[in-house]
Scaffold this motif. Structure first.
Motif, short mmCIF file in Angstrom:
data_model
loop_
_atom_site.label_atom_id
_atom_site.label_comp_id
_atom_site.label_asym_id
_atom_site.label_seq_id
_atom_site.Cartn_x
_atom_site.Cartn_y
_atom_site.Cartn_z
N LEU A 188 0.83 -1.02 0.01
CA LEU A 188 0.01 0.08 0.00
C LEU A 188 0.80 1.20 -0.01
O LEU A 188 0.71 2.25 -0.69
N SER A 193 -1.09 4.51 -1.46
CA SER A 193 -2.53 4.51 -1.04
C SER A 193 -2.82 5.78 0.12
O SER A 193 -1.85 6.14 0.47
N GLU A 197 -6.01 4.30 4.73
CA GLU A 197 -5.89 2.76 4.43
C GLU A 197 -4.57 2.24 4.73
O GLU A 197 -4.44 0.98 5.24
#
Length: 295
Positions: A188, A193, A197
């Motif tokens: 991620l 991201s 998240e």
């Protein structure tokens, strides 16, 4: 299992030969030195079978190229060896042209000055990986296919053996779960991201890693006193640097490895300094210095 890993020169020559055909490595390819690497043999489902070792080698190479340590040449080197962004089936000339373009070099310069160094770097990564498997004392047990239901005779010794196997299975399940959670965070971060998240994934990773450590402490204290819980948990992957007190606090919040994610979070409510140390540690590292790669 091999008793001696190939020398560096043999590995470099094998990687150079592998480059001609590109990935994936086909069974029967002339990459014998690579099949003898400890890291390849240890990952093969059947170390005595060359096809199994070839499959393991493909997995090792994909993993190493996905984590190539030089940021500038990470994508070009994958293309050079036939992984995306290169289309499957491209010959070496086409792959070299694509890699040179991605790296911002003229093709002749790339072939003469850059490509040999990339080959050496891939070989060095393979040898480094192999070094980690020279003393394979911490390897998940292989599971045979059961012929039927396994009965446990009513006997204290049999009960003790079964209990040890239960804890061993819990340990490796926790280690692999922690590894999956840690890889998710790094993925991620690489994808850039959103902060929330990544934060949720980091919390999950903390829970999984702490649970793995709790299981390792239980297993090494009761069934494998010659093994280190630190070495076992390290197999899950890199984690942010924490103090001994912070590690102990995380483990305590798992309630001996039994806590759910929600219970783990509730127990650690208000631990701002600990949260900052863990979550902040996953910030992207600075770009790799590429000076000196090109002679």
């Amino acid at each position: 299992m091999p008793t001696k890993s190939p020398v560096a020169a043999d590995v470099v020559a094998a990687v150079r030969g592998l480059l001609r055909q590109g990935l994936p490595v086909a069974p029967g390819s002339t990459v014998a030195p690579l099949l003898e690497l400890h890291g390849v043999a240890a990952r093969a489902s059947d170390p005595g079978d060359s096809v199994s070792r070839t499959a393991a080698l493909n997995g090792v190479l994909r993993g190493l190229l996905a984590r190539f340590p030089n940021a500038r040449y990470a994508i070009p080197v994958r293309a050079l060896f036939g992984l995306p962004p290169a289309a499957q089936g491209l010959n070496l000339t086409s792959r070299r042209e694509l890699a040179a373009e991605l790296a911002g070099h003229e093709v002749h310069h790339f072939r003469k000055r850059v490509e040999p160094k990339l080959i050496e770097m891939v070989a060095a990564e393979l040898l480094t990986d192999a070094e980690r498997f020279i003393r394979p004392t911490l390897i998940a047990p292989r599971l045979p296919t059961p012929a039927g239901r396994e009965s446990i005779v009513p006997d204290p010794f049999a009960w003790e053996v079964a209990e040890a196997e239960v804890h061993l299975a819990r340990l490796w399940a926790a280690i692999y779960a922690a590894r999956a959670a840690l890889l998710t965070v790094d993925r991620l971060v690489s994808l850039e991201s959103g902060h929330s998240e990544i934060g949720r994934a980091a919390v999950t990773a903390a829970w999984r890693w702490s649970t793995a450590r709790a299981e390792a402490l239980t297993y090494t204290s009761g069934f494998a006193t010659d093994q280190s819980p630190d070495d076992l948990v390290a197999l899950a992957g890199w984690t942010p640097t924490l103090t001994t007190e912070q590690v102990d606090r995380l483990v305590a919040a798992t309630q001996g490895g039994e806590a759910t994610r929600e219970q783990f979070i509730a127990d650690l409510h208000g631990e701002t300094e600990l949260s900052t140390a863990w979550n902040g540690g996953f910030q992207p590292p600075p770009p790799t210095d590429v000076e000196g790669l090109i002679a």
